[in-house]
Design a protein around this motif. Structure first.
Motif, PDB file in Angstrom:
ATOM      1  N   LEU A 143       0.811  -1.216   0.000  1.00 28.66           N
ATOM      2  CA  LEU A 143       0.000   0.000   0.000  1.00 28.66           C
ATOM      3  C   LEU A 143       0.849   1.273   0.000  1.00 28.66           C
ATOM      4  O   LEU A 143       0.508   2.242  -0.667  1.00 28.66           O
ATOM      5  CB  LEU A 143      -0.951   0.009   1.202  1.00 28.66           C
ATOM      6  CG  LEU A 143      -1.932  -1.159   1.266  1.00 28.66           C
ATOM      7  CD1 LEU A 143      -2.757  -1.098   2.545  1.00 28.66           C
ATOM      8  CD2 LEU A 143      -2.829  -1.195   0.046  1.00 28.66           C
ATOM      9  N   ASP A 144       1.948   1.265   0.778  1.00 28.61           N
ATOM     10  CA  ASP A 144       2.773   2.472   0.879  1.00 28.61           C
ATOM     11  C   ASP A 144       3.940   2.488  -0.100  1.00 28.61           C
ATOM     12  O   ASP A 144       4.628   3.499  -0.222  1.00 28.61           O
ATOM     13  CB  ASP A 144       3.317   2.624   2.304  1.00 28.61           C
ATOM     14  CG  ASP A 144       2.212   2.825   3.332  1.00 28.61           C
ATOM     15  OD1 ASP A 144       1.096   3.206   2.930  1.00 28.61           O
ATOM     16  OD2 ASP A 144       2.459   2.596   4.533  1.00 28.61           O
ATOM     17  N   GLY A 145       4.205   1.342  -0.758  1.00 30.92           N
ATOM     18  CA  GLY A 145       5.257   1.297  -1.775  1.00 30.92           C
ATOM     19  C   GLY A 145       6.677   1.184  -1.242  1.00 30.92           C
ATOM     20  O   GLY A 145       7.630   1.474  -1.957  1.00 30.92           O
ATOM     21  N   ARG A 146       6.830   0.764  -0.018  1.00 29.15           N
ATOM     22  CA  ARG A 146       8.182   0.582   0.517  1.00 29.15           C
ATOM     23  C   ARG A 146       8.770  -0.719   0.001  1.00 29.15           C
ATOM     24  O   ARG A 146       8.056  -1.621  -0.434  1.00 29.15           O
ATOM     25  CB  ARG A 146       8.148   0.576   2.041  1.00 29.15           C
ATOM     26  CG  ARG A 146       7.770   1.920   2.607  1.00 29.15           C
ATOM     27  CD  ARG A 146       8.042   1.980   4.080  1.00 29.15           C
ATOM     28  NE  ARG A 146       7.730   3.306   4.578  1.00 29.15           N
ATOM     29  CZ  ARG A 146       7.152   3.530   5.728  1.00 29.15           C
ATOM     30  NH1 ARG A 146       6.845   2.538   6.529  1.00 29.15           N
ATOM     31  NH2 ARG A 146       6.899   4.762   6.112  1.00 29.15           N
ATOM     32  N   SER A 147      10.061  -0.832   0.116  1.00 34.02           N
ATOM     33  CA  SER A 147      10.726  -2.047  -0.345  1.00 34.02           C
ATOM     34  C   SER A 147      10.634  -3.140   0.720  1.00 34.02           C
ATOM     35  O   SER A 147      10.373  -2.865   1.891  1.00 34.02           O
ATOM     36  CB  SER A 147      12.198  -1.756  -0.645  1.00 34.02           C
ATOM     37  OG  SER A 147      12.893  -1.502   0.565  1.00 34.02           O
ATOM     38  N   ILE A 148      10.882  -4.377   0.291  1.00 35.15           N
ATOM     39  CA  ILE A 148      10.910  -5.511   1.213  1.00 35.15           C
ATOM     40  C   ILE A 148      11.984  -5.263   2.264  1.00 35.15           C
ATOM     41  O   ILE A 148      11.778  -5.539   3.456  1.00 35.15           O
ATOM     42  CB  ILE A 148      11.192  -6.827   0.446  1.00 35.15           C
ATOM     43  CG1 ILE A 148      10.055  -7.152  -0.512  1.00 35.15           C
ATOM     44  CG2 ILE A 148      11.474  -7.963   1.399  1.00 35.15           C
ATOM     45  CD1 ILE A 148       8.786  -7.644   0.133  1.00 35.15           C
ATOM     46  N   THR A 149      13.111  -4.721   1.841  1.00 36.80           N
ATOM     47  CA  THR A 149      14.217  -4.442   2.766  1.00 36.80           C
ATOM     48  C   THR A 149      13.783  -3.471   3.855  1.00 36.80           C
ATOM     49  O   THR A 149      14.044  -3.698   5.040  1.00 36.80           O
ATOM     50  CB  THR A 149      15.429  -3.867   2.000  1.00 36.80           C
ATOM     51  OG1 THR A 149      15.799  -4.790   0.967  1.00 36.80           O
ATOM     52  CG2 THR A 149      16.601  -3.610   2.910  1.00 36.80           C
ATOM     53  N   GLU A 150      13.102  -2.383   3.466  1.00 31.07           N
ATOM     54  CA  GLU A 150      12.635  -1.402   4.451  1.00 31.07           C
ATOM     55  C   GLU A 150      11.635  -2.030   5.418  1.00 31.07           C
ATOM     56  O   GLU A 150      11.711  -1.799   6.630  1.00 31.07           O
ATOM     57  CB  GLU A 150      11.985  -0.205   3.742  1.00 31.07           C
ATOM     58  CG  GLU A 150      12.958   0.662   2.982  1.00 31.07           C
ATOM     59  CD  GLU A 150      12.250   1.708   2.138  1.00 31.07           C
ATOM     60  OE1 GLU A 150      12.704   2.871   2.170  1.00 31.07           O
ATOM     61  OE2 GLU A 150      11.247   1.376   1.457  1.00 31.07           O
ATOM     62  N   ALA A 151      10.712  -2.820   4.876  1.00 29.25           N
ATOM     63  CA  ALA A 151       9.709  -3.465   5.728  1.00 29.25           C
ATOM     64  C   ALA A 151      10.374  -4.452   6.691  1.00 29.25           C
ATOM     65  O   ALA A 151       9.981  -4.547   7.856  1.00 29.25           O
ATOM     66  CB  ALA A 151       8.657  -4.176   4.876  1.00 29.25           C
ATOM     67  N   ALA A 152      11.377  -5.173   6.209  1.00 31.77           N
ATOM     68  CA  ALA A 152      12.081  -6.141   7.058  1.00 31.77           C
ATOM     69  C   ALA A 152      12.819  -5.425   8.189  1.00 31.77           C
ATOM     70  O   ALA A 152      12.779  -5.862   9.344  1.00 31.77           O
ATOM     71  CB  ALA A 152      13.062  -6.965   6.216  1.00 31.77           C
ATOM     72  N   LEU A 153      13.479  -4.329   7.860  1.00 31.01           N
ATOM     73  CA  LEU A 153      14.178  -3.550   8.889  1.00 31.01           C
ATOM     74  C   LEU A 153      13.195  -3.025   9.931  1.00 31.01           C
ATOM     75  O   LEU A 153      13.455  -3.082  11.128  1.00 31.01           O
ATOM     76  CB  LEU A 153      14.944  -2.383   8.262  1.00 31.01           C
ATOM     77  CG  LEU A 153      16.218  -2.734   7.518  1.00 31.01           C
ATOM     78  CD1 LEU A 153      16.749  -1.517   6.764  1.00 31.01           C
ATOM     79  CD2 LEU A 153      17.262  -3.268   8.484  1.00 31.01           C
ATOM     80  N   HIS A 154      12.061  -2.527   9.469  1.00 32.44           N
ATOM     81  CA  HIS A 154      11.050  -1.985  10.378  1.00 32.44           C
ATOM     82  C   HIS A 154      10.492  -3.075  11.300  1.00 32.44           C
ATOM     83  O   HIS A 154      10.250  -2.833  12.478  1.00 32.44           O
ATOM     84  CB  HIS A 154       9.918  -1.340   9.572  1.00 32.44           C
ATOM     85  CG  HIS A 154       8.879  -0.707  10.427  1.00 32.44           C
ATOM     86  ND1 HIS A 154       7.732  -1.365  10.794  1.00 32.44           N
ATOM     87  CD2 HIS A 154       8.811   0.524  11.005  1.00 32.44           C
ATOM     88  CE1 HIS A 154       6.998  -0.575  11.561  1.00 32.44           C
ATOM     89  NE2 HIS A 154       7.630   0.572  11.693  1.00 32.44           N
ATOM     90  N   ALA A 155      10.282  -4.276  10.739  1.00 28.30           N
ATOM     91  CA  ALA A 155       9.683  -5.374  11.507  1.00 28.30           C
ATOM     92  C   ALA A 155      10.698  -6.153  12.332  1.00 28.30           C
ATOM     93  O   ALA A 155      10.325  -6.930  13.202  1.00 28.30           O
ATOM     94  CB  ALA A 155       8.955  -6.328  10.557  1.00 28.30           C
ATOM     95  N   GLY A 156      11.982  -5.939  12.038  1.00 28.94           N
ATOM     96  CA  GLY A 156      13.007  -6.713  12.733  1.00 28.94           C
ATOM     97  C   GLY A 156      12.987  -8.176  12.317  1.00 28.94           C
ATOM     98  O   GLY A 156      13.273  -9.064  13.114  1.00 28.94           O
TER      99      GLY A 156
END
Length: 185
Positions: A143-156
């Protein structure tokens, strides 16, 4: 002025209906800025006084009709309906545009249209049925267009875990939409 969301405006409206004067002043200020852009695009910037008059008329109408607001409905759809009617009245008074029809609905800021607000609420309800981290990963990537890498960093979590989580979450949402509630997701 940064864009404000439907949910933020609705919270301000609900607080103001409950007697919060600071929330009401804030709501009126934000709406004033939205209306200046809304009417400015429709009337052109040639006569600022017309825009200012319409803004004041619309805010006054909001004040007079606020008691009719249905707390269960999207606020911005209700509010921009008032604004659209004020624009129609203005054109009738001034002999401007002959009518404001469905194109005025199409010109409503996309994020504030009732169908967009309803769709956003449906998405939030669907995502609420998933584990929180999975729903957040879908929000960020799809929905927000972030990368998998960014989402992984955010989620730990690892990137592969996020990819699998998104895939499984979307699969579960699709099954729920098809009515496959009993299937093992």
């Amino acid at each position: 002025m940064p864009d404000v969301t439907e949910s933020e405006l609705k919270v301000l409206m609900l607080l103001s209906l409950d007697g919060d004067e600071a929330a009401y002043r804030c709501l009126l200020d934000v709406l004033r800025h939205l209306l200046e852009r809304y009417y400015g695009r429709r009337l052109g910037r040639s006569d600022r006084s017309e825009v200012d008059d319409l803004v004041q008329e619309t805010l006054l109408a909001l004040h007079q009709r606020r008691i009719t607001y249905d707390r269960d409905r999207p606020f911005t759809a209700w509010f921009f309906t008032i604004a659209r009617h004020k624009l129609v009245d203005h054109h009738r008074r001034t002999g401007g545009r002959g009518h404001v029809g469905l194109e005025a609905v199409d010109e409503m800021p996309d994020g504030y249209r009732e169908d967009a607000v309803s769709a956003q609420m449906d998405i939030q309800r669907l995502l609420a049925g998933l584990p929180a981290w999975q729903a957040e990963a879908i929000r960020q990537v799809r929905l927000d267009g972030r990368s998998i890498t960014e989402a992984a960093l955010h989620a730990g979590r690892s990137e592969s875990m996020v990819k699998v989580g998104i895939h499984r979450g979307i699969k579960a949402l699709a099954a729920r939409l098809r009515g496959d509630h009993d299937k093992d997701e």
